[in-house]
Design an enzyme around this catalytic site. Structure first.
Site, PDB file in Angstrom:
ATOM      1  N   CYS A  13       0.858  -1.188   0.000  1.00  0.00           N
ATOM      2  CA  CYS A  13       0.000   0.000   0.000  1.00  0.00           C
ATOM      3  C   CYS A  13       0.896   1.240   0.000  1.00  0.00           C
ATOM      4  O   CYS A  13       1.546   1.530   1.004  1.00  0.00           O
ATOM      5  CB  CYS A  13      -0.908  -0.015   1.227  1.00  0.00           C
ATOM      6  SG  CYS A  13      -1.794   1.529   1.520  1.00  0.00           S
TER       7      CYS A  13
ATOM      8  N   CYS B 250      -0.003   3.890   2.558  1.00  0.00           N
ATOM      9  CA  CYS B 250       0.370   3.460   3.906  1.00  0.00           C
ATOM     10  C   CYS B 250       1.835   3.810   4.167  1.00  0.00           C
ATOM     11  O   CYS B 250       2.173   4.290   5.255  1.00  0.00           O
ATOM     12  CB  CYS B 250       0.152   1.957   4.065  1.00  0.00           C
ATOM     13  SG  CYS B 250      -1.559   1.425   3.794  1.00  0.00           S
TER      14      CYS B 250
END
Length: 80
Positions: free
Chosen positions: A12, A15
């Site tokens: 991600c 993230c």
């Protein structure tokens, strides 16, 4: 000491960005906090959301998903 968690999904990009920004803010502002990256889907579900990244400060969900908060907003969430 505060406990700051960035709860992430694997692979991600947002993230990773959130974790990097949070780490830099904590270091730059001298905030007494431990920053931890958590890669456990069970932790995401625990907060009742189905999106990442999550920003959790001392067990309290401060932000979930995108768009990511600004560095100033993150600093306020952390309490710096």
């Amino acid at each position: 000491m505060k406990k700051v968690q960035v709860i992430s999904a694997s692979n991600c990009k947002n993230c990773e960005i959130l974790y990097d920004v949070v780490s830099k803010i904590v270091k730059a502002k001298g905030i007494d906090a431990e920053v931890e990256k958590v890669l456990d889907v069970k932790e995401v579900v625990k907060f009742g959301v189905m999106t990442t990244p999550l920003l959790v400060v001392d067990g309290e969900l401060k932000h979930a998903g995108t768009p990511l908060p600004s560095p100033q907003e993150i600093e306020e969430m952390i309490g710096g």
